[in-house]
Every structure is written in C-alpha cells, then in structure tokens.
Scaffold this active site. Structure first.
Site, PDB file in Angstrom:
ATOM      1  N   LYS A  83      55.772  39.504  46.335  1.00 23.99           N
ATOM      2  CA  LYS A  83      54.448  38.892  46.183  1.00 23.99           C
ATOM      3  C   LYS A  83      54.611  37.405  45.865  1.00 23.99           C
ATOM      4  O   LYS A  83      55.486  37.039  45.056  1.00 23.99           O
ATOM      5  CB  LYS A  83      53.699  39.619  45.049  1.00 23.99           C
ATOM      6  CG  LYS A  83      52.252  39.178  44.862  1.00 23.99           C
ATOM      7  CD  LYS A  83      51.561  40.072  43.823  1.00 23.99           C
ATOM      8  CE  LYS A  83      50.090  39.735  43.656  1.00 23.99           C
ATOM      9  NZ  LYS A  83      49.415  40.650  42.695  1.00 23.99           N
ATOM     10  N   SER A 101      46.245  45.820  40.644  1.00 26.37           N
ATOM     11  CA  SER A 101      46.702  45.058  41.815  1.00 26.37           C
ATOM     12  C   SER A 101      47.936  45.592  42.519  1.00 26.37           C
ATOM     13  O   SER A 101      48.262  45.135  43.619  1.00 26.37           O
ATOM     14  CB  SER A 101      46.938  43.596  41.427  1.00 26.37           C
ATOM     15  OG  SER A 101      45.708  42.950  41.221  1.00 26.37           O
ATOM     16  N   SER A 159      45.362  42.859  44.121  1.00 23.45           N
ATOM     17  CA  SER A 159      45.682  41.583  44.730  1.00 23.45           C
ATOM     18  C   SER A 159      46.994  41.566  45.507  1.00 23.45           C
ATOM     19  O   SER A 159      47.238  40.617  46.263  1.00 23.45           O
ATOM     20  CB  SER A 159      45.743  40.498  43.655  1.00 23.45           C
ATOM     21  OG  SER A 159      46.759  40.775  42.713  1.00 23.45           O
TER      22      SER A 159
END
Lengths: 50, 466
Positions: B77, B176, B152
């Site tokens: 990420k 997330s 996310s």
C-alpha cells in the site's frame, strides 16, 4: 462565506456536538484510576494462556 | 502461474521449478495487461523488481535461500515507506510521507526474500471505504466493473484478487484491510493492535492503525503474519507478546471451538444474501465440530463514538498541514472528515481514551467467557455501484461511508484480531464477506477457523473475470 461553506460549517459543528455529547454521557462514572494505557493491559490480559 | 497462491509459489521457487524472474515477469505481464482498467498500482518498479528477482535466482542457484518468501513478488500500500520509491499516501503529492526508516513490515518481508513490485493505490490519506481516488484513479473491482473495490487498501485488494501480485500489505484504521478484502473476494487479516509494527508507515490514527496481510488464501495470510509480526523498537506500541507459528496449526481440527453469532447490531440492516452467507459458514463450521451459539454483545455504539473521537482528533493532528495549507488538494469528503477533528476538545479526546480501555476490558472479559470467536458479515451488502455511493452531496457521502464500515469499526476500537475472507458470491458475481474475530493475540484460532471454512467451501477456486 458561501451557502455551501456555511452548510459545511454547520455539519462540522453538529458532528462535534454529537461526539462530545456521547463522550460526556459515558464518562460520568469513570474511576480516577482509569487511564488510556489500560487498553494495552486489557489486550495482554485477554490473550490466551501460552 | 499467477493462479498459484503465495505459499504454492514459494514452494515451487524453493525447488527451482519456477524462477523468481519468471514469477516477477508473470506479474509484470498481467499488470501491463490489466492495470489500465484496475488502477491498482501508483508506482510500478519493474526494473527494480526484475533486478532483485535475478539476484535472488542467482543466490538460490548458489544454495542460499533468504527465507520463506524467497523470490515471491509482493506489493505494498502506498503509505508504506519503501527505500527508493515515493510514498504519496493516495494524495497528489508524490512524496507526501517520508520516513527515516523503511516500513518495518516491508523490511521483514524483504529480508524473507520477497520481491517488491511497487506501491499500491489507496483512498486519499486512507480516509474512505469505497476505493475511489481523485488523483490516481478509482480502483476497479476485479469481479464487477464499476463497483466498489473497498477502501482504503483498494489497490492491495484488487492487485491480489486479479493476480497482479501474490500478496500485499494493507493498513486498517476502521476496516481498510477487511473492506477491500471483502469487496475483492480475498483474505485480509487485521491483527491484534500492537501485533505488527506500524513504524515506517503513514499514520492516520495512532490509537487505531493496524498493518496486515492481504492474500489469496488463509495459509498465505498466516505465513505473512509470522514474518511481519513481533516487537519492533521503532514502534513503542508494538507488543512483545509471542507470535508463535499460526501457519503450523492451521490444519488442526476446529472441534469444540465455541463460535458466537451476535444477536444485536451485526446483522441489523444487513442484506439477506450477506446474512445467509455468514449463516452458511456457521453451519459448515458446526458440521466440522465447532459449537455455534447466538449471543448478545455489549452495545457497539459507545465503541463507535469513542473510535470517532480518537480517529478524528488524531488524523487532524497528523494531517493538519495539508488541511490548513493546501485544502484544495484534498477531496471534499476527506477534507470534511478531517475538519471535525480540529474542533474536538482535549478533554473529550482523553475521556475517549479512558473509555476505550474500559470498554475493551469489559468486552474481552464478557464475550470470551462465552465464546472463542465471533462470526459476522464484513460488509452489510455486496459491493455497490461506485457512482451510487460517491454521488454528492458531501455530507451524504460521509454518511454512506459510515454505513458501509459500520461492521468493521468497532473492532479497531477493541484492537481484536479479525480475519476477513470470502463467504460466497451473489447471483451476479459480487463477493460477500465473512469476518472471524478472536481474543487478543489469538490470530492462530481465527486463522484456523478461516482455514477450515476455506477448505470446506469452493470459493477459492473462483477467479475474477478480468
């Protein structure tokens, strides 16, 4: 300030007031010894016994 | 080759049936073919990945294996600081986050032999559950174009589901890791708070942030957890609690494990198919010998309020500069959420921290006296159409965000380990999600239950139609 900005400001005030009200209702009976770091202690205490 | 799990690939590389370079090239070919549509990557380091893979192949030929991930291509990420690569955190600023040290979790995976493919797309500043991003493009759902990929860690979910990487790291402050895992039909593990160091990763809320693996199988998640977990002197909140070997106990029977289906909150407003999928998983685990019961949980509403105060205060403090100096660079919903934190009082913030400790102690004592793990839906509905949930006005978008993450947020406040994995699919092919929550530091049990469900069901054989 535009109407949109005023509406956004009202929303922020409303959100903050809602959160503050919720915390005030819950925090009334907190004991003196209750502190944030008790969170990590609660996790360690709840772990399975090795 | 990209149909293999991370564990299968690692085993094939170890016996030199597949080379690290072949595996890396297979991912790069797939990224070249599919990422124009999926938009899972923000930064691709094809040259670096190929050079590293070639070096690892040379080492293996010389008899040196770095670790259990030798030659396995992974991606991270874009809030993990990786040496030599930018970290935008989903903002328009290329180097929004910098760190003196590399993200500890990434460094541990690299030391175990992983190849870094690049950095993955995410919701701006990790603030949002839908996977949209105004700067780097909305991440596509590999199962259903035009639908929410989950946020996310949206790029992590899509990349793993579509076979662009064999595993990924995500972060989870309110769901997330678990929301994109559910939307993209993969496995995501939010470990116990403190289990995995957050050093070298952009903070959103120190009290609620977790890093964890996102993979195509439960075994892969267990393997990655074993590598990234454990105390880190760079993260004062990381725990010294023994990590153990959860991958080694995955196949132990689940007989007599006590499972709880909540009577309150967690099935309220959940679509019938999302509910039915979790109930089917419970029946399957019961057939394997687990003891399933319903139970009433402590009301999650106070936890959500407490987490709201902590998250908003901390995220506004951390990201104050961009909100104050360059607010026009932020999406409207992100700006609206950050703005609230500037107005929360220090008094309320501290009371929230004290209340969280009490609520967690009570929950752990009461719930785990009755059961060993909880089964809940991860998302209250199948992934909805993205255009539908991101349609203005902004205050309505923020409300939709809250509804979509309502089943995941309480567990960030509680800090408990939660494994999110597929529970099935709708008739039109959208994934449904199951969450298994365990006692603190008992990732081994949630992974074992997840493995039992994965082995008894056929969802892992399905591939997204990309």
């Amino acid at each position: 300030m535009t109407d949109q900005e005023r509406a956004a400001q009202r929303q922020v005030q409303s959100d903050v007031a809602a959160l503050a009200g919720a915390i005030e209702r819950m925090a009334g009976d907190l004991a003196l010894g209750e502190e944030p770091s008790n969170f990590e202690a609660a996790l360690e205490a709840g772990a399975p016994r090795d | 080759m990209t149909d293999l799990t991370l564990s299968e690939l690692a085993a094939a590389i170890a016996v030199r049936k597949i080379s690290a370079l072949e595996a890396t090239d297979a991912c790069l070919e797939r990224i070249a073919r599919l990422d124009g549509r999926l938009r899972a990557f923000i930064t691709l380091d094809a040259e670096g990945a190929r050079a590293r893979a070639r070096a690892l192949d040379g080492e293996l030929a010389a008899g040196r294996r770095r670790g259990p991930l030798h030659g396995v291509p992974l991606a991270y990420k874009d809030l993990c600081h990786v040496a030599g690569l930018p970290t935008s955190c989903g903002t328009r600023t290329r180097d929004y986050f910098t760190s003196q040290i590399e993200c500890t979790a990434v460094a541990r995976l690299t030391a175990a032999g992983a190849v870094t493919l690049g950095k993955l797309n995410m919701t701006e500043l990790a603030l949002g559950p839908f996977g949209d991003n105004p700067h780097h493009g909305d991440v596509g759902n590999p199962w259903k174009a035009g639908h929410v990929s989950g946020g996310s860690s949206s790029g992590s979910g899509a990349a793993v589901a579509a076979g662009l990487a064999f595993g990924a790291l995500g972060s989870d402050t309110g769901g997330s890791i678990r929301l994109p895992a559910a939307c993209c039909g993969i496995v995501g593990l939010k470990p116990t708070y403190g289990r995995v160091s957050r050093a070298g990763a952009m903070p959103l809320s120190w009290s609620l942030d977790h890093l964890g693996p996102m993979t195509r199988s439960v075994r892969d998640a267990a393997l990655m957890l074993e590598i990234i977990a454990g105390h880190d002197p760079h993260d004062a909140t990381s725990s010294a609690h023994a990590v153990g070997t959860p991958a080694a106990t995955l196949d132990l029977p689940v007989r007599d494990v006590r499972l709880g289906l909540p009577e309150n909150y967690y099935f309220d407003g959940v679509t019938p198919e999302a509910r039915a999928a979790v109930e089917a998983a419970a029946r399957t685990l019961a057939e394997l010998g687990a003891r399933v019961q319903t139970l009433r949980l402590p009301d999650p509403a106070p936890l959500i309020d407490v987490a709201g105060v902590l998250a908003r205060s901390e995220s506004s403090a951390i990201h104050a500069r961009i909100v104050r100096d360059r607010p026009h660079e932020l999406g409207a919903a992100v700006r609206a959420r950050l703005e609230v934190g500037f107005h929360v009082s220090a008094h309320d913030y501290l009371q929230a921290g004290r209340l969280r400790a009490r609520l967690t102690r009570t929950f752990v004592q009461e719930v785990f006296a009755e059961v060993d793990a909880l089964l809940t839906p991860t998302i209250p509905e199948p992934p909805p159409a993205l255009a539908q949930v991101t349609a203005p006005p902004v205050d309505e978008i923020v409300r939709r965000m809250g509804r979509f993450s309502r089943l995941t947020r309480p567990f960030n406040a509680l800090g408990l380990p939660v494994l999110a994995l597929p529970a099935g699919f709708t008739a039109d092919g959208r994934p449904l999600g199951l969450s298994i929550t365990g006692r603190p530091f008992d990732e081994a049990t949630v992974l074992r239950l997840g493995q039992a469900w994965e082995q008894a069901s056929d969802w892992r054989a399905r591939r997204p139609p990309v």
